[in-house]
Each structure stands twice: as C-alpha cells, then as structure tokens.
Design an enzyme around this catalytic site. Structure first.
Site, short mmCIF file in Angstrom:
data_model
loop_
_atom_site.label_atom_id
_atom_site.label_comp_id
_atom_site.label_asym_id
_atom_site.label_seq_id
_atom_site.Cartn_x
_atom_site.Cartn_y
_atom_site.Cartn_z
N GLY A 33 -0.16 -12.01 22.68
CA GLY A 33 -0.36 -10.36 21.95
C GLY A 33 -1.64 -10.41 21.06
N GLY A 36 -1.39 -12.69 14.51
CA GLY A 36 -0.77 -12.16 13.37
C GLY A 36 0.58 -11.48 13.45
N GLY A 37 1.11 -11.30 14.72
CA GLY A 37 2.43 -10.95 14.81
C GLY A 37 2.82 -9.45 14.71
N THR A 38 4.16 -9.05 14.81
CA THR A 38 4.49 -7.60 14.65
C THR A 38 4.39 -6.98 13.16
OG1 THR A 38 6.19 -7.99 16.24
CG2 THR A 38 6.55 -6.38 14.77
N HIS A 450 16.06 1.88 -21.61
CA HIS A 450 16.36 3.39 -21.57
C HIS A 450 15.04 4.13 -22.05
CE1 HIS A 450 18.51 7.23 -22.44
NE2 HIS A 450 17.73 7.34 -23.64
#
Length: 474
Positions: A33, A36-38, A450
């Site tokens: 693919g 670097g991948g998905t 706060h």
C-alpha cells in the site's frame, strides 16, 4: 532466496520497529500500500486536518447564539485538500525514500506478500524470502457492502473521499460508527447538505447508551439523520448524481439523491490477504490474529517463536495509540527475548472527532452493571456542561460528562463525555483509571482551575455517591 534477521509486514506502526538495534542486521519491510499506513495516509491524521477547518466553518451558527454575527463566505475545498495532502504525501514519500534508499541494511518490498510457512513469505511479484523473526502489522481496510451500483465513481470510502475534486453539494453517509460521524460533521460544517443513514436504530454502538442517544439527538439537529434503513442499491442518474436506495424492516423505501456517497460501514483486518492458514496461525472470532500477552502470534494455542503481531490485524481497538503502545512492546521483545514484556490494555480511551465530540474510556453503565460481582453497587453521575461557569459562557445545552464507579471502593469503572473538547477533558480520568486513583482522591486531591471547562469533570466526580474513607481529602 533472501534471508533476513527481521521481516516486517506493514509500514504504519511497524515502521517504528527499526531501531538502532538493527543496524548491521538485515531487515525486510513489506507493504503493497501507500507507505506509512492507515493513520498517516487515510485515517487519523488527514481526517482531523479536515475536522479542524470544518469546525471553524461551523462557528457562525454557534456565535449567533451568543450575540455575535459571523458569516461564512466560502469554503475552498481544493485548497484545504491540497494543504493537507501536500504535507501528508511528502511525509509518506520521505519515509518511503528513507527506508528504500538511505538504509543499507533495509530492503523495502513495495508489494503485497503472503505466508507460505511461519517465517517464510512470497510477494505478489514472486520474491520468496525467509526471516528469523517476523512482525505482522498489516492493518485493516474499509469494506464495501455488496449491492448494485457500489462500483460507481460517486461511491467512496474513507480512503478516497478526502481527495475528491470540489466540495459536493449533497452527501449521503452510510453507517453509524465513528468514521460516519466524523465525515458527516466535516461535510456539514463545510456547508454540504448531509444525510446520514444507519441500518440500526443506534449510532456509536460501542458507546454508553445514554451518551449515544444524546449524540444522535445532537447530530439530528445538525444534519438529516435516518435510522433503521438498510442500503439496497446506488443508482446512476446520468447527470453526475446518484440516488441511494434504502429500505426499512417493513420494506418501506427511502430514496435520496446525492453527489457523492460515503460508505462508512466498517473495517476488516487484512488477515484474509496474508495466507495465514499456510503458516498455521490462529485467528480470533473477529478474524484478527490470535496473540498472547507478549504479542506473540499463536498456532494451536501456543506462541510461535519469533513471530509477533500488532495493530489492527491483532486487536479489535483499531486505534493508533494502541498500535503505537504495542509497537513499543514488540520492539522490546524482539530485542530482549530473555526479558519479554506484556501488553497492558488497561483504560484504553477513544474519541470521536465529530460535532459534538465524544470520548470514552472503560465500561459503559450497562456493562458495569452486568459485570459487577454479586453485592457490588454501581453508581453513576451525569453532569451537564451547562452547569458550570464555562458552560454558561458557551450557552451549552448538550455537553455532558457521565461517570460510572464502584460505590464501596470509589474505583472509576468508566467515563464518557460528549461535547466541546471531550477528547481532552477525558485524559485525567484515563490517568486515574490507569493508576487506580479512586474518584474521591481525584476530585478532592488536586486543585481544579476555576472556571475552566474541566470543572465539569470535577463536579461529576464530586457527584458520584461513593463511600469516603476517613482520611479522604477535603
């Protein structure tokens, strides 16, 4: 037949395994693919690079409630797209070039491969190779339902939809998970007419039921939401648009015209493309590789020496931060086989970067009650953003924090947040669960600023009806 000290299948989180330890040793990296991948190319990173400008584009409607008139002049989709992928593609290519050309000890095979044995592989181009140690990090992929018209050019997955040319006017998003929720918010924020259709009656199925219900209400106030309709077909209208055809359980049809269709109907691990049967590897029910607590791949229930797996192909989380943690464990165990370290999945959080955001860690209320030991009392607290000073500033009417705890011990079992910056607000709760800090200590020990938005988390902790020890902080 080339032989390697280490073979890595996948260039996503598996890429980080090539540490200085492997200098002078032969390493094969195999990935057919995009390098670097998905996460880098089609997942977490580019999607969030769309989420942020889409959030900016959506601010006029929010500002109007606060007496500030803003207007959105134009969304330059192609400019947004090119900015994102100009960066992403450069990173991917530089990573590929570094592995392929600049490291003498690394051979990059830009090809798919399948196992022919536990540590033998053959690539689609016919190269056979062996390795002393193998790491399977081959990831997952988007799936498409098998219906007529699914191959039309107007039909996309998350892999392709971010690279389309021009902002579509009408978008149909099919699915009810986090990918569907994020892209629905992106296209809606940019001004598209969005319809999200889901087969079941519930969005974000893995989330706490109350939070999922609140998210569905929030989504329906932003874009069109249709639940309980199953996809039947996509029809080409002949004018560049399509009609997406659905039906409910009674057969009642729903037809929606669109310029593009995003199929966000899930992802599957790539085990079916690896020939794992030839290697004798075990699979779990979700088709991920079976691994032990050291992330060694199992065969007939026993760990295979020198073979590890990580990421989407080895777990059901499908989260980059999980894959990165697994990569660190695998790296240690490869380099120190005499000192194996286990993976720890305590308090794994996730976030949905939609509008509104959703973040979660631990058990839902339903799961906590069903899993509780006999006699164990489960308590919950729900705190609205609008109950705090910063919530007043935002005039927030939908943000919420929900906590689930064990009454007798004050142990936090689950945390679920929907609203502005939920992915950030949940982090102290993740840390409390990971370090086993009881809710009374977390609420009363440290100071909470706060009137920061984090006060909604503090107040939710204080609202939990847990038993306080005598020495609890005041």
């Amino acid at each position: 037949m080339p032989h390697y000290d280490l073979a890595i299948i996948g260039s996503g989180s598996g890429n980080s395994l090539i540490t200085p330890f492997w200098d002078g040793r032969r390493v094969a990296m195999i990935d057919g693919g995009v390098f670097g991948g998905t996460c880098l190319n089609v997942g977490c990173i580019p999607t969030k690079m769309f989420v942020y400008p889409a959030g900016l584009a959506a601010t006029p409607s929010e500002a109007g409630r606060l007496g500030v008139d803003l207007s959105l002049d134009k969304v330059h989709w192609n400019d947004v797209r090119d900015r994102i992928f100009g960066r992403i593609d450069s990173i991917s290519e530089s990573g590929r070039r570094y592995r392929a050309d600049e490291l003498d000890n690394v051979d990059l095979y830009q090809d798919h491969a399948r196992f022919t044995g536990p540590r033998t592989l053959v690539t689609d181009s016919g190269v056979e190779l062996t390795a002393d140690r193998v790491v399977v990090a081959a990831g997952s992929r988007a799936v498409l339902p098998e219906v007529p018209g699914i191959g039309l050019p107007q039909v996309h997955t998350s892999d392709t939809v971010m690279r389309i040319d021009g902002l579509p006017g009408r978008v149909v998003v099919v699915g009810g998970g986090y990918i569907a929720a994020e892209f629905a918010a992106v296209f809606h924020g940019f001004g598209a007419d969005v319809t999200q259709v889901n087969r079941s009656g519930r969005l974000l199925r893995g989330n706490d039921r109350e939070i999922a219900g609140r998210f569905a209400a929030a989504a329906a106030s932003r874009w069109r939401l249709e639940l309980g309709y199953a996809l039947q077909a996509v029809e080409d209208n002949g004018d560049g648009s399509v009609t997406v055809v659905f039906s409910d359980d009674d057969g009642t049809p729903l037809r929606i015209r669109a310029d593009i269709v995003l199929m966000a109907t899930g992802r599957v691990p790539n085990t079916d493309r690896l020939g794992v049967e030839a290697a004798g590897f075990d699979l779990d029910g979700d088709r991920t590789l079976s691994v032990d607590r050291h992330l060694r791949v199992l065969s007939n229930g026993q760990p295979v020496d020198g073979v590890y797996a990580l990421g989407d192909i080895a777990n059901s989380y499908q989260l980059k931060h999980v894959a990165n943690r697994e990569a660190r464990v695998v790296a240690n165990n490869l380099e120190h086989p005499d000192r194996l370290r286990p993976i720890d999945y305590t308090a794994v959080p996730f976030a949905v970067f939609s509008n509104p955001q959703v973040a979660s860690v631990g058990l839902t209320e339903d799961d906590a009650r069903s899993q509780a030991a006999p006699g164990t009392e489960i308590v919950t607290a729900v705190q609205d953003y609008g109950s705090t000073a910063y919530g007043w500033a935002m005039e927030d009417e939908e943000g919420v924090v929900k906590l689930v705890a064990e009454k007798s011990t004050g142990r936090l079992l689950g945390a679920h947040i929907m609203g502005r910056e939920a992915s950030i607000l949940i982090q102290p709760l993740v840390q409390a669960m990971a370090t086993d800090v009881p809710v009374h200590t977390l609420a009363r020990g440290p100071y909470w600023i706060h009137p920061a938005l984090t006060e909604v988390v503090e107040n939710a902790l204080l609202a939990l009806d847990v038993d306080l020890p005598d020495d609890a902080p005041l």
